[in-house]
Scaffold this motif. Structure first.
Motif, mmCIF file in Angstrom:
data_model
loop_
_atom_site.group_PDB
_atom_site.id
_atom_site.type_symbol
_atom_site.label_atom_id
_atom_site.label_comp_id
_atom_site.label_asym_id
_atom_site.label_seq_id
_atom_site.Cartn_x
_atom_site.Cartn_y
_atom_site.Cartn_z
ATOM 1 N N TYR A 59 50.950 -17.607 -3.021
ATOM 2 C CA TYR A 59 51.561 -16.586 -2.184
ATOM 3 C C TYR A 59 51.727 -15.312 -3.003
ATOM 4 N N ILE A 60 51.198 -14.200 -2.469
ATOM 5 C CA ILE A 60 51.323 -12.898 -3.134
ATOM 6 C C ILE A 60 52.125 -11.977 -2.217
ATOM 7 N N PRO A 61 53.391 -11.669 -2.568
ATOM 8 C CA PRO A 61 54.206 -10.801 -1.706
ATOM 9 C C PRO A 61 53.619 -9.395 -1.608
ATOM 10 N N ARG A 62 53.998 -8.725 -0.555
ATOM 11 C CA ARG A 62 53.527 -7.356 -0.316
ATOM 12 C C ARG A 62 53.938 -6.446 -1.468
ATOM 13 N N LYS A 63 52.994 -5.588 -1.873
ATOM 14 C CA LYS A 63 53.270 -4.627 -2.943
ATOM 15 C C LYS A 63 52.695 -3.271 -2.566
ATOM 16 N N ASN A 64 53.382 -2.242 -3.003
ATOM 17 C CA ASN A 64 52.883 -0.887 -2.815
ATOM 18 C C ASN A 64 53.100 -0.153 -4.124
ATOM 19 N N THR A 65 52.102 -0.158 -4.973
ATOM 20 C CA THR A 65 52.294 0.395 -6.309
ATOM 21 C C THR A 65 50.971 0.869 -6.880
ATOM 22 N N PRO A 66 51.019 1.871 -7.755
ATOM 23 C CA PRO A 66 49.811 2.181 -8.527
ATOM 24 C C PRO A 66 49.614 1.124 -9.606
ATOM 25 N N TYR A 67 48.455 1.156 -10.248
ATOM 26 C CA TYR A 67 48.165 0.216 -11.327
ATOM 27 C C TYR A 67 47.660 0.974 -12.542
ATOM 28 N N ILE A 68 47.991 0.448 -13.709
ATOM 29 C CA ILE A 68 47.389 0.923 -14.953
ATOM 30 C C ILE A 68 46.362 -0.120 -15.373
ATOM 31 N N PHE A 69 45.131 0.338 -15.596
ATOM 32 C CA PHE A 69 44.060 -0.541 -16.057
ATOM 33 C C PHE A 69 43.699 -0.157 -17.487
ATOM 34 N N PHE A 70 43.604 -1.158 -18.376
ATOM 35 C CA PHE A 70 43.274 -0.920 -19.780
ATOM 36 C C PHE A 70 41.824 -1.354 -20.041
ATOM 37 N N PRO A 71 40.883 -0.395 -20.103
ATOM 38 C CA PRO A 71 39.483 -0.770 -20.373
ATOM 39 C C PRO A 71 39.246 -1.171 -21.830
ATOM 40 N N LYS A 72 40.211 -0.828 -22.702
ATOM 41 C CA LYS A 72 40.096 -1.152 -24.127
ATOM 42 C C LYS A 72 41.357 -1.892 -24.576
ATOM 43 N N GLU A 73 41.224 -2.614 -25.695
ATOM 44 C CA GLU A 73 42.395 -3.247 -26.270
ATOM 45 C C GLU A 73 43.313 -2.178 -26.866
ATOM 46 N N ARG A 74 44.587 -2.520 -27.021
ATOM 47 C CA ARG A 74 45.539 -1.584 -27.610
ATOM 48 C C ARG A 74 45.158 -1.302 -29.060
ATOM 49 N N ILE A 75 45.283 -0.031 -29.465
ATOM 50 C CA ILE A 75 44.977 0.332 -30.847
ATOM 51 C C ILE A 75 46.233 0.843 -31.547
ATOM 52 N N GLU A 76 46.184 0.852 -32.860
ATOM 53 C CA GLU A 76 47.280 1.423 -33.656
ATOM 54 C C GLU A 76 47.430 2.898 -33.288
ATOM 55 N N ILE A 77 48.658 3.367 -33.249
ATOM 56 C CA ILE A 77 48.913 4.728 -32.792
ATOM 57 C C ILE A 77 48.239 5.768 -33.677
ATOM 58 N N ASN A 78 48.109 5.456 -34.988
ATOM 59 C CA ASN A 78 47.472 6.440 -35.882
ATOM 60 C C ASN A 78 45.953 6.511 -35.687
ATOM 61 N N ARG A 79 45.397 5.577 -34.913
ATOM 62 C CA ARG A 79 43.959 5.591 -34.618
ATOM 63 C C ARG A 79 43.662 6.244 -33.263
ATOM 64 N N LEU A 80 44.707 6.562 -32.524
ATOM 65 C CA LEU A 80 44.509 7.177 -31.212
ATOM 66 C C LEU A 80 44.130 8.648 -31.397
ATOM 67 N N LYS A 81 42.991 9.032 -30.876
ATOM 68 C CA LYS A 81 42.483 10.394 -31.044
ATOM 69 C C LYS A 81 42.377 11.090 -29.689
ATOM 70 N N ILE A 82 42.806 12.331 -29.662
ATOM 71 C CA ILE A 82 42.634 13.179 -28.481
ATOM 72 C C ILE A 82 41.659 14.288 -28.880
ATOM 73 N N SER A 83 40.477 14.264 -28.312
ATOM 74 C CA SER A 83 39.412 15.179 -28.736
ATOM 75 C C SER A 83 39.617 16.580 -28.178
ATOM 76 N N LYS A 84 38.979 17.547 -28.834
ATOM 77 C CA LYS A 84 38.987 18.933 -28.341
ATOM 78 C C LYS A 84 38.371 18.984 -26.946
ATOM 79 N N GLU A 85 37.313 18.188 -26.744
ATOM 80 C CA GLU A 85 36.620 18.162 -25.456
ATOM 81 C C GLU A 85 37.560 17.795 -24.315
ATOM 82 N N HIS A 86 38.483 16.853 -24.582
ATOM 83 C CA HIS A 86 39.365 16.376 -23.522
ATOM 84 C C HIS A 86 40.749 17.014 -23.546
ATOM 85 N N TYR A 87 40.953 17.970 -24.450
ATOM 86 C CA TYR A 87 42.256 18.638 -24.501
ATOM 87 C C TYR A 87 42.060 20.156 -24.381
ATOM 88 N N ALA A 88 41.598 20.794 -25.454
ATOM 89 C CA ALA A 88 41.469 22.255 -25.446
ATOM 90 C C ALA A 88 40.461 22.724 -24.397
#
Length: 643
Positions: A489-518
């Motif tokens: 049984y799956i009760p009714r839900k109305n919510t967005p979802y977060i999908f993780f296409p990659k495994e979690r990485i260490e925070i110091n390895r997380l990069k935000i590129s110029k292409e996707h920011y500036a």
């Protein structure tokens, strides 16, 4: 009658296609990869649906809009056409059953959210499907220059390698010429092939008004207008305030935003669609997938974020081809807020990293884990837990999404559903041994069919009414049967979802590129500037400004917008006005007095005076302290040619 036209008549009841539909269908039939550009309400879905019904096999439809795919699947099933959808709102068991049905069940359409395309389960089943077409809806999402880029769309190109002989149909309602080219490149078109319908809407009248008392002008506009309409606002709080204000002034109005319960939103939608409610005041969460052709007006209470968003929302008016109005009301404070919003939309890199870490911690994802996992996400609760602003979190997620670390889906209203996970013999034994459940199980079996083969949507309120029980008791029965592993049984839900296409990485390895920011910040700034220009300029036909943004350089004046109507009062043709305005601009290369300018110009003096006065009233000519006239050049820099 062609096969395509007979299918159109049989299932949709139309004797003829709308403009461009048949051309797109024939293009795919000829084996061409095709990009179809059709404005909102132009009937994009019929192109791939008619084509695939005429061919053996199944059509893959990739779209990020869960609500839209569910609506289309429901509508196809009502017509007796077998279709199903797979998205992040489903359980793993439901996804497995759906893929099995797509592989072996003679289905004609499989709707997929983009993140599902790259899963091993999908690839394993793909070999068992006879795919006749790959349709990419909302195709602008594949372009980094598109206003809603999603990295998971880039995985679609892998389908081309797995299905090299299957044509691709890409569809979108809003794309600049730059985005058009990028879509075809990213989808690996064998050759460029675009079929486009002009974005010009001859029945849609654009009006822009600058008003400091926006509320009063809004009320007057709604009172003057006929029929049903939508008022778009920029905050959830405003939806309620404005709808209450309209009701106090005897306007049938209601409000709508994403934070309402699913049942509440459904009722508000139905009341508006049926005409019980005349005006719906809403955030941009309203309108996608809602098919109502006779909307007579769409009013924006302040500018949208971009011309793409504005064109799509305004385009929900007049889909029946009859006269309709797209009205934009703004004040100086709106323009200032839009400029500030550019900075707010791009939080500091450290803030973005903190949001990523908080998300992973909330979902208890350890470093190295979480790949291809989906989690329910309540933005309000998350903001409260970490004492962050909702806008900061949302904008951080959008940047993380561009980098491919996660994806945020739209809200999915999933009804309650269940499946019996024991066979009939074991179920009978359970009923004999647990007499208190026997009547309730029989009620479920009488109320719904197919419960042993697939998940079936159920309505707890209806079960409670039929059983003469409270809804709380029904929930308790269902949850007990679920814990005994008799049903899932799956009760009714109305919510967005977060999908993780990659495994979690260490925070110091997380990069935000110029292409996707500036670069994206600069791109967003251009969109905001274009929207501000549309709102504040008073020289060029509103329709022409929008069409020029989308690459239609040779469009003609609509003759009906506020700018055109004011221009028409001058009693001059477009050609006459353009020639005189160009001459005035050239003669004001060196500022001069009003009388000196009149002397320099050729032709009828009364006409010269009317055009000069009009250009002064609309801010194109300014009077300096020394009383000399000067051509204001900052609008020219924004791309506004005097009209």
């Amino acid at each position: 009658m062609s096969d395509f036209k007979s299918i159109l008549t049989r299932y949709w009841g139309y004797s003829n296609f709308r403009p461009l539909q048949e051309e797109i269908i024939q293009s795919i039939a000829d084996g061409n990869d095709t990009l179809g550009l059709m404005p909102t309400g132009g009937g994009k879905s019929i192109t791939f649906q008619v084509y695939s019904l005429a061919k053996p096999g199944i059509c893959l439809v990739i779209t990020p809009l869960i609500s839209l795919m569910k609506d289309q699947v429901e509508n196809l099933n009502k017509k007796g056409i077998k279709a199903l959808a797979i998205h992040s709102g489903l359980s793993q068991r439901e996804i497995k059953i759906a893929f099995d049905k797509a592989s072996w069940g003679d289905y004609k359409f499989l709707y997929l959210s983009p993140e599902r395309v790259n899963t091993e389960r999908f690839k394993d089943h793909l070999g068992n499907m006879d795919v006749n077409l790959i349709t990419v809806d909302e195709a602008h999402c594949i372009s980094q220059w598109g206003y809603d880029f999603r990295p998971s769309y880039r995985k679609i190109t892998e389908l081309r390698q797995l299905l090299p002989d299957v044509p691709v149909l890409a569809l979108t309602a809003t794309a600049t010429r730059e985005v058009e080219k990028d879509i075809q490149k990213q989808l690996d078109f064998k050759k460029e092939h675009v079929l486009r319908k002009s974005f010009f809407r001859d029945n849609l009248i654009y009006i822009v008004r600058e008003r400091e008392d926006k509320m009063q002008y809004l009320l007057q506009s709604v009172q003057r207008a006929k029929g049903t309409g939508i008022v778009y606002v920029r905050s959830r709080k405003l939806t309620k305030e404005i709808s209450q204000y309209l009701r106090k002034n005897k306007i049938s109005a209601d409000y709508y935003h994403a934070d309402l319960s699913s049942l509440n939103r459904e009722k508000k939608q139905d009341d508006w669609k049926s005409g019980k409610t005349r005006v719906i005041v809403a955030t941009n969460a309203f309108g996608m997938g809602i098919d109502k052709a006779n909307v007579r007006f769409v009013i924006h209470y302040g500018p949208a974020d971009s011309p793409e968003a504005y064109f799509q929302e305004a385009g929900r008016a007049g889909r029946d081809g009859k006269k309709a109005y797209a009205v934009l009301i703004y004040g100086k404070s709106d323009v200032l807020a839009m400029k500030k919003n550019v900075e707010k939309s791009f939080p500091d890199i450290e803030v973005i990293k903190n949001v990523y870490q908080a998300l992973c911690n909330t979902f208890q994802l350890a470093v190295g884990y979480g790949k291809n996992q989906t989690r329910d996400f309540n933005l309000g609760e998350f903001a409260s837990k970490y004492s962050m602003q909702i806008q900061t979190i949302y904008n951080s997620i959008k940047i993380l999404q561009r980098e491919g670390y996660l994806e945020l889906t739209d809200e999915s209203d999933n009804p309650s559903r269940l499946i019996f996970i024991v066979g009939r013999d074991d179920l009978y034994k359970f009923q004999v041994a647990n007499a208190s459940f026997d009547g309730f199980i029989k009620l479920i079996l009488r109320s719904y069919s197919g419960l042993f083969a697939d998940y079936v949507p159920i309505n707890e309120e209806l079960l409670a009414k039929r059983a003469g029980l409270t809804i709380e008791v029904v929930y308790r029965f269902l949850n007990h049967l679920n814990s005994y592993k008799i049903i899932h049984y799956i009760p009714r839900k109305n919510t967005p979802y977060i999908f993780f296409p990659k495994e979690r990485i260490e925070i110091n390895r997380l990069k935000i590129s110029k292409e996707h920011y500036a670069d994206r910040k600069h791109d967003y700034q251009k969109r905001v500037d274009a929207m501000i220009h549309y709102s504040t300029q008073k020289l060029k036909c509103r329709s022409q400004v929008l069409l020029q943004y989308f690459g239609e350089k040779e469009s003609v004046r609509c003759g009906n917008c506020d700018v055109c109507l004011e221009r028409n009062e001058l009693g001059l043709s477009k050609l006459e006005f353009d020639r005189l305005a160009d001459e005035i601009r050239e003669n004001l290369a060196d500022p001069c007095s009003f009388d000196e300018l009149i002397m320099k110009l050729k032709g009828n003096e009364e006409r010269k005076i009317r055009v000069i006065r009009w250009l002064m009233d609309n801010g194109k000519i300014v009077k300096r302290i020394d009383n000399k006239l000067e051509w204001k050049r900052n609008q020219q820099a924004n791309g506004a040619k005097p009209e």
